[in-house]
Design a protein around this motif. Structure first.
Motif, PDB file in Angstrom:
ATOM      1  N   ARG A 136       0.851  -1.195   0.000  1.00  0.00           N
ATOM      2  CA  ARG A 136       0.000   0.000   0.000  1.00  0.00           C
ATOM      3  C   ARG A 136       0.886   1.243   0.000  1.00  0.00           C
ATOM      4  N   GLY A 137       0.488   2.214  -0.844  1.00  0.00           N
ATOM      5  CA  GLY A 137       1.265   3.428  -0.966  1.00  0.00           C
ATOM      6  C   GLY A 137       2.396   3.327  -1.979  1.00  0.00           C
ATOM      7  N   LYS A 138       2.617   2.131  -2.518  1.00  0.00           N
ATOM      8  CA  LYS A 138       3.655   1.922  -3.532  1.00  0.00           C
ATOM      9  C   LYS A 138       3.018   1.982  -4.916  1.00  0.00           C
ATOM     10  N   ARG A 139       3.721   2.526  -5.855  1.00  0.00           N
ATOM     11  CA  ARG A 139       3.219   2.638  -7.226  1.00  0.00           C
ATOM     12  C   ARG A 139       3.902   1.625  -8.133  1.00  0.00           C
ATOM     13  N   CYS A 140       3.241   1.346  -9.238  1.00  0.00           N
ATOM     14  CA  CYS A 140       3.732   0.437 -10.259  1.00  0.00           C
ATOM     15  C   CYS A 140       5.168   0.817 -10.629  1.00  0.00           C
ATOM     16  N   PRO A 141       6.028  -0.162 -10.679  1.00  0.00           N
ATOM     17  CA  PRO A 141       5.870  -1.609 -10.628  1.00  0.00           C
ATOM     18  C   PRO A 141       6.187  -2.221  -9.262  1.00  0.00           C
ATOM     19  N   LEU A 142       6.302  -1.414  -8.221  1.00  0.00           N
ATOM     20  CA  LEU A 142       6.754  -1.929  -6.917  1.00  0.00           C
ATOM     21  C   LEU A 142       5.896  -3.052  -6.334  1.00  0.00           C
ATOM     22  N   ASP A 171      -2.839  -0.510  -3.141  1.00  0.00           N
ATOM     23  CA  ASP A 171      -3.872   0.468  -3.475  1.00  0.00           C
ATOM     24  C   ASP A 171      -3.599   1.190  -4.794  1.00  0.00           C
ATOM     25  N   ASP A 172      -2.561   0.799  -5.505  1.00  0.00           N
ATOM     26  CA  ASP A 172      -2.290   1.348  -6.829  1.00  0.00           C
ATOM     27  C   ASP A 172      -3.258   0.682  -7.810  1.00  0.00           C
ATOM     28  N   ALA A 201     -10.153  -8.702  -3.737  1.00  0.00           N
ATOM     29  CA  ALA A 201     -11.204  -8.171  -2.871  1.00  0.00           C
ATOM     30  C   ALA A 201     -10.728  -6.821  -2.368  1.00  0.00           C
ATOM     31  N   GLY A 202     -11.285  -5.760  -2.930  1.00  0.00           N
ATOM     32  CA  GLY A 202     -10.833  -4.427  -2.550  1.00  0.00           C
ATOM     33  C   GLY A 202      -9.395  -4.233  -2.964  1.00  0.00           C
ATOM     34  N   ASP A 203      -8.547  -3.922  -2.011  1.00  0.00           N
ATOM     35  CA  ASP A 203      -7.117  -3.697  -2.273  1.00  0.00           C
ATOM     36  C   ASP A 203      -6.271  -4.925  -1.974  1.00  0.00           C
TER      37      ASP A 203
END
Length: 70
Positions: free
Chosen positions: A8-14, A37-38, A60-62
């Protein structure tokens, strides 16, 4: 056996990189839940499973669940 990757809080591709790093040391049958959550994770994680021959179990959700195959 199951594990959780909190991306959570990490962006693609992490999120996928974190998943791949953990998966590399796990036996077949291991389930990994990725918390991400990305919005790209919804596409990237199932695609990673297809490319690596693993099973995408659920979203399911995030939370995304993967089962490793041999």
């Amino acid at each position: 056996m199951s594990h959780v990757v909190d991306a959570r809080g990490k962006r693609c591709p992490l999120p996928v990189i974190m998943l791949a790093k953990l998966a590399a040391n796990q036996p077949p049958g291991t389930r990994i839940e990725v918390l991400a959550d990305d919005p790209a994770a919804a596409v990237d994680i199932p695609a990673w499973c297809r490319m690596r021959g693993h099973t995408f179990v659920a979203a399911a959700g995030d939370a995304y669940t993967v089962e490793l195959k041999g």
